[in-house]
Enzyme design. Sequence first.
Site, short mmCIF file in Angstrom:
data_model
loop_
_atom_site.label_atom_id
_atom_site.label_comp_id
_atom_site.label_asym_id
_atom_site.label_seq_id
_atom_site.Cartn_x
_atom_site.Cartn_y
_atom_site.Cartn_z
N LYS A 13 0.83 -1.21 0.00
CA LYS A 13 0.00 0.00 0.00
C LYS A 13 0.86 1.26 0.00
CE LYS A 13 -2.30 -1.04 3.80
NZ LYS A 13 -1.70 -2.33 4.21
N ARG A 87 -9.63 0.45 8.58
CA ARG A 87 -9.18 -0.90 8.92
C ARG A 87 -10.24 -1.70 9.65
NH1 ARG A 87 -3.38 0.21 8.88
NH2 ARG A 87 -2.22 -1.72 9.13
N ARG A 126 11.88 -5.53 5.36
CA ARG A 126 11.56 -4.14 4.98
C ARG A 126 12.47 -3.15 5.68
NH1 ARG A 126 5.45 -1.96 5.13
NH2 ARG A 126 5.53 -2.40 7.36
N ARG A 155 11.36 -0.87 11.02
CA ARG A 155 10.28 -0.45 11.92
C ARG A 155 10.16 -1.39 13.12
NH1 ARG A 155 5.07 0.54 8.16
NH2 ARG A 155 4.21 -0.70 9.86
N ARG A 166 -0.30 -8.68 13.65
CA ARG A 166 -0.90 -7.77 12.66
C ARG A 166 -1.74 -8.54 11.64
NH1 ARG A 166 4.46 -5.21 11.10
NH2 ARG A 166 3.39 -4.02 9.49
P1 ADP Z 1 1.11 -1.95 7.91
O1 ADP Z 1 0.10 -1.73 6.81
O2 ADP Z 1 2.42 -2.46 7.39
O3 ADP Z 1 0.58 -2.76 9.06
P2 ADP Z 1 0.82 0.79 8.90
O4 ADP Z 1 1.93 1.77 8.86
O5 ADP Z 1 -0.38 1.05 8.03
O6 ADP Z 1 1.51 -0.57 8.56
O7 ADP Z 1 0.28 0.63 10.39
C1 ADP Z 1 1.14 0.34 11.48
C2 ADP Z 1 0.30 0.10 12.75
O8 ADP Z 1 -0.43 1.30 13.11
C3 ADP Z 1 -0.79 -0.96 12.61
O9 ADP Z 1 -0.28 -2.27 12.86
C4 ADP Z 1 -1.80 -0.52 13.68
O10 ADP Z 1 -1.35 -0.91 14.96
C5 ADP Z 1 -1.73 1.00 13.62
N1 ADP Z 1 -2.75 1.55 12.70
C6 ADP Z 1 -2.52 2.13 11.49
N2 ADP Z 1 -3.67 2.49 10.90
C7 ADP Z 1 -4.67 2.12 11.75
C8 ADP Z 1 -6.09 2.19 11.70
N3 ADP Z 1 -6.73 2.71 10.65
N4 ADP Z 1 -6.79 1.70 12.75
C9 ADP Z 1 -6.17 1.18 13.81
N5 ADP Z 1 -4.84 1.07 13.93
C10 ADP Z 1 -4.08 1.53 12.91
#
Ligand code: ADP
Length: 213
Positions: A13, A87, A126, A155, A166
């Site tokens: 993404k 999400r 990554r 990260r 996750r």
């Molecule tokens: P990835 O898609 O690789 O999991 P992100 O950078 O999108 O990474 O998100 C990292 C973390 O931030 C997620 O695992 C979650 O804990 C939190 N997070 C991000 N976006 C949301 C969301 N829309 N709702 C709840 N938690 C979120």
Amino acid sequence: MNLVLLGAPGAGKGTQGNLLVETYGLKKISTGDIFREILKDPSNPLYDDVKVIKEGKLVTDETVNNVVRYAVETSENKNFIFDGYPRTLAQAEALDKILEDNGLKIDNVVELSVTKDVLMYRLLGRRTCRNCKGIFHISLGYEKCPDCGGELYTRDDDNEQTVEARFVEYNTKTFPLIEYYNNKDVNYVKYVVESNDMTPAMINNVIEPKLVK
Ligand code: ADP
Ligand code: ZN
């Protein structure tokens, strides 16, 4: 144009989103990026709400929705790409409302579908640029970000245990969104990553002609 990117952690993404940002001049709203900024400052009022991401858990809908509403309403550019949001179903409904309140709607939903083996390989290898947020797999062998010279780091949540957590969050809470958007009046574009030979630019060339502009 407003676009939502759907896909498991590691599906691409961030990478595909950056290419779409360039082509269409979109404003990117990445909740993950916003939360990582918040975690740099323990005095931020949202710090405690957000620190659960270190365990691979989702931040509460209420906090995420507030953060996104603020980002939408304070942006001058009203053409958005949402990366990592929504999400959950509650977030998807909230997003519809946030956009509606601002005279906007979702035009395109792009789903990136990738097998779990590939996701694991990508996430555990990554490296992310601290400066421009560019993403480069460790196998590329870069010492510094090839785009901006920034430091590449792993990260906190890209470790085996957190990645598993996750995936569980994704499968239980985010997966139902695929049906939600399939039943909605939006242009739905699904891209299945079948081989590792497709570069992000090649994938972008498949996706772009299918978007409603
Ligand atoms: P990835 O898609 O690789 O999991 P992100 O950078 O999108 O990474 O998100 C990292 C973390 O931030 C997620 O695992 C979650 O804990 C939190 N997070 C991000 N976006 C949301 C969301 N829309 N709702 C709840 N938690 C979120
Ligand atoms: Zn960089």
